[in-house]
Motif scaffolding. Sequence first.
Motif, PDB file in Angstrom:
ATOM      1  N   ASP A 124       0.814  -1.217   0.000  1.00  0.00           N
ATOM      2  CA  ASP A 124       0.000   0.000   0.000  1.00  0.00           C
ATOM      3  C   ASP A 124       0.849   1.269   0.000  1.00  0.00           C
ATOM      4  O   ASP A 124       0.329   2.360  -0.226  1.00  0.00           O
TER       5      ASP A 124
ATOM      6  N   ARG B 229      -3.739   3.422  -4.026  1.00  0.00           N
ATOM      7  CA  ARG B 229      -3.985   2.162  -3.327  1.00  0.00           C
ATOM      8  C   ARG B 229      -4.630   2.435  -1.973  1.00  0.00           C
ATOM      9  O   ARG B 229      -4.273   3.392  -1.298  1.00  0.00           O
ATOM     10  N   PHE B 234      -4.514  -2.623  -2.655  1.00  0.00           N
ATOM     11  CA  PHE B 234      -5.052  -2.691  -4.017  1.00  0.00           C
ATOM     12  C   PHE B 234      -5.443  -1.296  -4.502  1.00  0.00           C
ATOM     13  O   PHE B 234      -5.833  -0.436  -3.712  1.00  0.00           O
ATOM     14  N   LYS B 235      -5.363  -1.111  -5.827  1.00  0.00           N
ATOM     15  CA  LYS B 235      -5.828   0.140  -6.408  1.00  0.00           C
ATOM     16  C   LYS B 235      -7.323   0.272  -6.172  1.00  0.00           C
ATOM     17  O   LYS B 235      -8.076  -0.694  -6.343  1.00  0.00           O
ATOM     18  N   ASP B 236      -7.752   1.457  -5.803  1.00  0.00           N
ATOM     19  CA  ASP B 236      -9.124   1.657  -5.369  1.00  0.00           C
ATOM     20  C   ASP B 236      -9.735   2.810  -6.160  1.00  0.00           C
ATOM     21  O   ASP B 236      -9.320   3.947  -6.024  1.00  0.00           O
ATOM     22  N   LYS B 297      -2.749  -7.535  -7.847  1.00  0.00           N
ATOM     23  CA  LYS B 297      -2.468  -6.485  -6.874  1.00  0.00           C
ATOM     24  C   LYS B 297      -1.557  -5.401  -7.452  1.00  0.00           C
ATOM     25  O   LYS B 297      -1.832  -4.209  -7.296  1.00  0.00           O
ATOM     26  N   GLY B 300      -3.335  -3.918 -10.877  1.00  0.00           N
ATOM     27  CA  GLY B 300      -4.749  -3.571 -10.798  1.00  0.00           C
ATOM     28  C   GLY B 300      -5.588  -4.192 -11.908  1.00  0.00           C
ATOM     29  O   GLY B 300      -6.801  -3.966 -11.972  1.00  0.00           O
TER      30      GLY B 300
END
Lengths: 432, 432
Positions: A124, B229, B234-236, B297, B300
């Motif tokens: 992250d 992230r 994880f990319k959000d 992860k 993405g």
Amino acid sequence: MTGADAQPAGSRRRFIAAGGGIAGAALGANTAFAGGETSAPRATPDDAAEPFFGPHQNGIATPNPMQGSTYFAALDLAALDLAAADRKPVIAMLQAWTDAAERMTTGRIAAPPASPNRPFDNLDALGLGSARLTLTFGFGPDLFMLNGKDRFGLAGQRPAALVDLPVFPGDQLEKRHCGGAVSVQASADDPQVAFHAVRELVRLARDTAIVRWTQAGFSTAHRVNGTARNLMGFKDGTMNPSIRDAKTMNDHLWAGAEAPRWMQGGSYAVFRRIRIALEHWDQMTLGFQERTIGRHKLSGAPLGRAREFDPLDLNAQDKGGNPVIPATAHARLGAPEQNAGAQILRRAYNYSDGASFVAERWPPWKQVMEYDAGLMFVAYQKDPRLGFIPMFEKMSRLDALNQFTTHVGSAIFACPGGIRKGLYIGQALFET
Amino acid sequence: MTGADAQPAGSRRRFIAAGGGIAGAALGANTAFAGGETSAPRATPDDAAEPFFGPHQNGIATPNPMQGSTYFAALDLAALDLAAADRKPVIAMLQAWTDAAERMTTGRIAAPPASPNRPFDNLDALGLGSARLTLTFGFGPDLFMLNGKDRFGLAGQRPAALVDLPVFPGDQLEKRHCGGAVSVQASADDPQVAFHAVRELVRLARDTAIVRWTQAGFSTAHRVNGTARNLMGFKDGTMNPSIRDAKTMNDHLWAGAEAPRWMQGGSYAVFRRIRIALEHWDQMTLGFQERTIGRHKLSGAPLGRAREFDPLDLNAQDKGGNPVIPATAHARLGAPEQNAGAQILRRAYNYSDGASFVAERWPPWKQVMEYDAGLMFVAYQKDPRLGFIPMFEKMSRLDALNQFTTHVGSAIFACPGGIRKGLYIGQALFET
């Protein structure tokens, strides 16, 4: 949680080869799982990384402006409560932490990937660089003696200066914000980088240490010229000793020959979670606030003076013969000349953890939600018995600021001397 | 608190004249207390200020990267619980808020000083500029009807889309994180600027509104190229609709002719405080995490694909005939094609409020301190009945991510259309 340990067939191959996998992209396909070190740089250039190794631990007298974020964690060695004097898992944890700290402070992932069947850096903080990350480690009283037991045979190495903090007048300490056997303070210019660092250390410490409490904080020191303001709107840190003055640092900050060898060059951290009744503070007039602090709000100057660094004239009187700086003013009570010359290095952050329920006693009596916010006080010193303790003993009784502040968390840690490359955190303590 | 209202003689003179006083330095001595507007610029240049006035409220589809910090507050109009339909104090509050919001979003103090006997801007954001501050206001169900009472005569103006959120499977809502009559979300690139803005609004609302709950959050969206992230690594936000596509925005984000006039051009905010068991997540293998999310992860990309924005192929099967993207994967369940084309604009932040006590039920049963951290989910949409509610109704039952997430806070607000200079927030609601 379920299903975590069940790895389907072929997962190792997928871990290495898949287009979206970590191994190839982050580390170079050929080095994945080779077991060696890898430089694995993040995307962001990292010229500003703070050195982890040195004569003192980083994050104490770091010369640049204090980072914008901090995440402080206290851990228990709970899994070892019943074991007798087995230092090995603790040493293994400190070795893993040393490696990870050196890697993360240079903007790399916490540890090279071991296998697809093992957990991995959470990523992250990927792409965020080191963000000037510093990691400062400490040992609390519980490491040396817990429930009357000298678990690790270290009681003889406990420094005299690592006292149990006394109970101060007005303390309303909550266990969930107090104590701990081991501490780590991660500071960085990005809150996600600081939190990531602690999470990775906690992950690597699995089966050895568990979180006891944590506290996140923020500061604007890196965004302003000069002294930053705290949540009360006043400049905070004006009286800090200069970290560029070696004599002052040796006199007031760094443990010397009086300390056990492992602590020499180290410093003692006092942590206090100080909740501030900001709703009330915000309803006070400027004049009232200034008399409470003893300084002008805009300039930071002592009352009656014009400039922030003008000396505090504690004898100055107004025409009526009253002290210009009130007897109960915060600045007066904290002044070195009122404390036998004592100085501490404050690295205070603000905290803001939402709102929580408060039952106010007086006046008027009410039950409301109030900001769970205030000052995350962290101060470093050569000896708390000559620093924080006598200073706050007096302030806790007399300071006008006590009308707005409540100490709800408290801890003390001995932060050992600097770490040299090839050695691990606290090695001189565990191998004496 | 004591002594606040007692102003010693001469305090007004001192307030204006003292070398360290606010009036002269911040505002120009001649304008102090003149009562008129003042530009009172802060020290930092402020070319990047986000416009407060416009066809939509700011902070919803703000085109630049999402700010690094947010502070969300829900308030009750508690002092008015017993009064019948007196809108005046609420209107006065909204007028003061409009003025203060326009000032603070351009880097100025919340209000010009009125007199030394009145509280004043706390100045803790002095020198920090606007930091791209946006302020977004909303009205919750309690404004229209509380305990069966239509306090303000507004029940007829409640939009059909402002529903009470249903109870979802797995909800463990705590009252101290839920509900509210009025909301304000302050977002800025500095946490102190965001918190300062809310504090000033709360101060100005004294005697009319009190804090019900607040939540601080942070994001790295402003520090990375591309999608940020979240704390799961994880990319959000990959699937967020484009705010530059006017048709999509009108179809999915902005309330239109179906809404009461005061809501047209507005949007509905759904807030969820989602605690994530990060300690457990951090112990999962990369492959397990990727199957839980349905994406790789590092990149993405959807499982089996290489690039973040590659389409989700929900029909893809592996050689064994199993879906490449598992039936319970988070990405599958949230895909528009699985939700009758529904889209919501997520403006999610991370939160990290220290650690708190958790009693885990299974397996193994234990009681420990865990990070009180996770996702501060905030999503905007044209109609929650077609957006968040059906999407999450399904996800709350099926999503593999539920093993790690617990919804502990929930609220919904109708954020009215944009504010034009000269009008005040919600004027079209209160003056119909």
